[in-house]
Design a protein around this motif. Structure first.
Motif, PDB file in Angstrom:
ATOM      1  N   UNK A  86      48.971  41.961  37.610  1.00  0.00           N
ATOM      2  CA  UNK A  86      49.295  43.111  38.445  1.00  0.00           C
ATOM      3  C   UNK A  86      48.638  42.972  39.822  1.00  0.00           C
ATOM      4  N   UNK A  87      49.381  43.382  40.837  1.00  0.00           N
ATOM      5  CA  UNK A  87      48.854  43.328  42.203  1.00  0.00           C
ATOM      6  C   UNK A  87      48.800  44.748  42.765  1.00  0.00           C
ATOM      7  N   UNK A  88      47.587  45.195  43.049  1.00  0.00           N
ATOM      8  CA  UNK A  88      47.382  46.489  43.705  1.00  0.00           C
ATOM      9  C   UNK A  88      46.858  46.164  45.096  1.00  0.00           C
ATOM     10  N   UNK A  89      47.768  46.096  46.087  1.00  0.00           N
ATOM     11  CA  UNK A  89      47.354  45.603  47.401  1.00  0.00           C
ATOM     12  C   UNK A  89      46.316  46.497  48.070  1.00  0.00           C
ATOM     13  N   UNK A  90      45.596  45.882  49.010  1.00  0.00           N
ATOM     14  CA  UNK A  90      44.534  46.598  49.726  1.00  0.00           C
ATOM     15  C   UNK A  90      45.062  47.797  50.477  1.00  0.00           C
ATOM     16  N   UNK A  91      46.357  47.707  50.868  1.00  0.00           N
ATOM     17  CA  UNK A  91      46.937  48.793  51.656  1.00  0.00           C
ATOM     18  C   UNK A  91      47.124  50.075  50.862  1.00  0.00           C
ATOM     19  N   UNK A  92      46.859  50.041  49.601  1.00  0.00           N
ATOM     20  CA  UNK A  92      46.593  51.166  48.748  1.00  0.00           C
ATOM     21  C   UNK A  92      47.539  52.237  48.328  1.00  0.00           C
ATOM     22  N   UNK A 108      38.495  49.939  46.999  1.00  0.00           N
ATOM     23  CA  UNK A 108      37.582  49.287  46.055  1.00  0.00           C
ATOM     24  C   UNK A 108      38.285  48.892  44.756  1.00  0.00           C
ATOM     25  N   UNK A 109      39.439  49.511  44.477  1.00  0.00           N
ATOM     26  CA  UNK A 109      40.190  49.188  43.259  1.00  0.00           C
ATOM     27  C   UNK A 109      41.285  48.155  43.518  1.00  0.00           C
ATOM     28  N   UNK A 110      41.418  47.694  44.773  1.00  0.00           N
ATOM     29  CA  UNK A 110      42.494  46.749  45.088  1.00  0.00           C
ATOM     30  C   UNK A 110      42.263  45.408  44.403  1.00  0.00           C
ATOM     31  N   UNK A 111      43.351  44.713  44.105  1.00  0.00           N
ATOM     32  CA  UNK A 111      43.266  43.386  43.474  1.00  0.00           C
ATOM     33  C   UNK A 111      43.667  42.323  44.493  1.00  0.00           C
ATOM     34  N   UNK A 112      43.389  41.058  44.190  1.00  0.00           N
ATOM     35  CA  UNK A 112      43.946  39.995  45.025  1.00  0.00           C
ATOM     36  C   UNK A 112      45.476  40.066  44.992  1.00  0.00           C
ATOM     37  N   UNK A 113      46.117  39.616  46.070  1.00  0.00           N
ATOM     38  CA  UNK A 113      47.581  39.548  46.055  1.00  0.00           C
ATOM     39  C   UNK A 113      47.992  38.170  45.547  1.00  0.00           C
ATOM     40  N   UNK A 170      46.201  33.390  24.228  1.00  0.00           N
ATOM     41  CA  UNK A 170      46.182  34.647  24.957  1.00  0.00           C
ATOM     42  C   UNK A 170      44.885  34.673  25.759  1.00  0.00           C
ATOM     43  N   UNK A 171      44.977  34.381  27.056  1.00  0.00           N
ATOM     44  CA  UNK A 171      43.754  34.264  27.858  1.00  0.00           C
ATOM     45  C   UNK A 171      43.811  35.148  29.086  1.00  0.00           C
ATOM     46  N   UNK A 172      42.655  35.672  29.451  1.00  0.00           N
ATOM     47  CA  UNK A 172      42.556  36.471  30.666  1.00  0.00           C
ATOM     48  C   UNK A 172      41.651  35.765  31.656  1.00  0.00           C
ATOM     49  N   UNK A 173      42.091  35.755  32.906  1.00  0.00           N
ATOM     50  CA  UNK A 173      41.248  35.197  33.957  1.00  0.00           C
ATOM     51  C   UNK A 173      40.956  36.327  34.946  1.00  0.00           C
ATOM     52  N   UNK A 174      39.679  36.624  35.125  1.00  0.00           N
ATOM     53  CA  UNK A 174      39.312  37.684  36.077  1.00  0.00           C
ATOM     54  C   UNK A 174      39.588  37.174  37.484  1.00  0.00           C
ATOM     55  N   UNK A 175      40.302  37.946  38.289  1.00  0.00           N
ATOM     56  CA  UNK A 175      40.680  37.447  39.609  1.00  0.00           C
ATOM     57  C   UNK A 175      39.757  37.945  40.719  1.00  0.00           C
ATOM     58  N   UNK A 176      38.859  38.853  40.405  1.00  0.00           N
ATOM     59  CA  UNK A 176      37.872  39.300  41.391  1.00  0.00           C
ATOM     60  C   UNK A 176      38.474  40.136  42.503  1.00  0.00           C
ATOM     61  N   UNK A 177      37.918  40.008  43.698  1.00  0.00           N
ATOM     62  CA  UNK A 177      38.348  40.815  44.832  1.00  0.00           C
ATOM     63  C   UNK A 177      39.373  40.060  45.675  1.00  0.00           C
TER      64      UNK A 177
END
Lengths: 56, 352
Positions: B157-163, B173-178, B241-248
């Protein structure tokens, strides 16, 4: 897995994965693209490589 | 309402969550395998409006995994958007379904996404995904990237910085990498296998479509903090089934930091020309790199007779009796007169 590379970038080359876009995780953290040549590998590091897929 | 009583029983949804789902408008770009799976789940869940966009028609080879279509749709070569819309209305007459038979391009994507709350990925190519990422970042819409090939699929999921410009909003602060933070550049044309050259497992589609739909519903009911925002790899065939944390978001991202919308601005979108007097469409991708013709020959050998040298590869695609020639720079000549069909075949067999 035994590898001879010192850095993450070299590892991707060694595994022939450096020409396709992929996300690389080292010990649970995504490594930014530009840092790959600076990240030095240590014994026991856990590396995950995820290649982008385009089907659907 | 009785129809939704079992999901309203879930404490995270309840009556209020169901109301939010019913007021939502979701854009599903591409209604192939993933788009069908996600549209089916979201229609049943009662998403108020589903806008489904697709340029293609139903074929027999789709039926193994594209759950909204049947034999009659394939025999009549029905446009996928229309066939899907009809089926979705049968499943749930209470929702609104807006079919659009269109090729998603920089010229039409903003009007397609304009009044939506969320964009779901049902695409079959990289170019349109980078276009959608540009749109998501520019307009602040959540975009759930998903893709599948062979037995493996990805969701992020992508939650862009533009919010948040629709009903879903979030603090920076809840935005994800694009998409470009994680994969700055798409693979060059021909370098990756496609579903039409490497195959695709039906249950993988089900798994990936279910995962992206769960994320969509979770965001729609407002579970922003609890929603899984990792890059998720799943392969039900091999039990992975793997998850990779994508950070900021990356501080040097060309898209979400520097606001260079190269696909939306049209600078990275492939162009097409009909070649006069011949039933051929030329496709010119906008890429920097050259095509690995050796790898491409390997991918294409499942599609039909392949020949060529180090400068060009030619394939006679067995399934549709179309000849395609691909050059080192990614340019291709596709032996059809219809531009949209040429793009479809290019994305299917070359991959871009």
């Amino acid at each position: 897995m035994d590898v001879c590379s010192d850095t993450l970038e070299d590892l991707l080359g060694e595994l022939q994965r450096n020409d396709t876009p992929c996300a690389v995780e080292r010990n649970g953290e995504l490594v930014p693209w530009r840092s790959r040549s600076q990240v030095r590998l240590s014994e026991g590091d856990c590396i995950e490589i995820v290649t982008m897929v385009g089907g659907g | 309402m009785a129809r939704y009583s079992r999901q309203e029983l879930l404490p995270d949804i309840g009556l209020e969550g169901q109301h939010r789902i019913a007021s939502a408008k979701v854009l599903i770009v591409g209604v192939g395998a993933l788009g069908c799976g996600a549209a089916d789940l979201l229609a049943r869940a009662g998403v108020g409006t589903l806008r489904i966009v697709d340029r293609d028609v139903v074929e027999l080879t789709n039926l193994q995994r594209q759950v909204l279509f049947d034999q009659a749709d394939a025999e009549a070569c029905r446009p996928k958007a229309l066939a899907a819309a009809e089926r979705l209305k049968e499943i749930n007459p209470e929702i609104r379904v807006e079919p659009c038979i269109e090729d998603v391009r920089p010229e039409n994507i903003l009007s397609l996404s304009n009044d939506c709350d969320l964009i779901l990925d049902g695409l079959d190519n990289f170019e349109t995904r980078y276009l959608i990422n540009d749109v998501a970042v520019k307009t602040g819409l959540p975009y759930i990237y998903a893709g599948a090939i062979g037995t493996e699929g990805l969701v992020m999921p992508i939650l862009p910085k533009s919010g948040g410009s629709g009903s879903i909003t979030w603090p920076e602060s809840e935005a994800t990498p694009c998409l470009r933070c994680v994969f700055p550049e798409p693979p060059s044309p021909g370098s990756s296998p496609t579903c039409d050259t490497a195959g695709i497992l039906g249950p993988t589609i089900g798994t990936v479509a279910a995962h992206q739909s769960a994320i969509a519903m979770s965001l729609l009911v407002g579970r922003l903090e609890q929603t899984d925002r990792s890059l998720h790899t799943m392969d039900p065939w091999n039990g992975i089934n793997r998850r990779m944390a994508t950070g900021d978001p990356r501080s040097d991202c060309p898209c979400c930091e520097k606001k260079h919308f190269e696909w939306l601005d049209g600078n990275r979108i492939s162009s097409t020309d009909s070649i006069c007097g011949r039933e051929v469409v030329q496709i010119r991708p906008r890429t920097d790199g050259s095509v690995d013709l050796l790898a491409l020959r390997t991918h294409l050998k499942n599609a039909g007779d392949v020949r060529g040298d180090t400068h060009a590869v030619q394939v006679d695609i067995q399934e549709c009796d179309v000849r395609m020639t691909i050059f080192e720079d990614g340019r291709a000549l596709v032996g059809v007169s219809d531009i949209s069909l040429a793009r479809t075949l290019y994305d299917r067999y070359i991959g871009a």
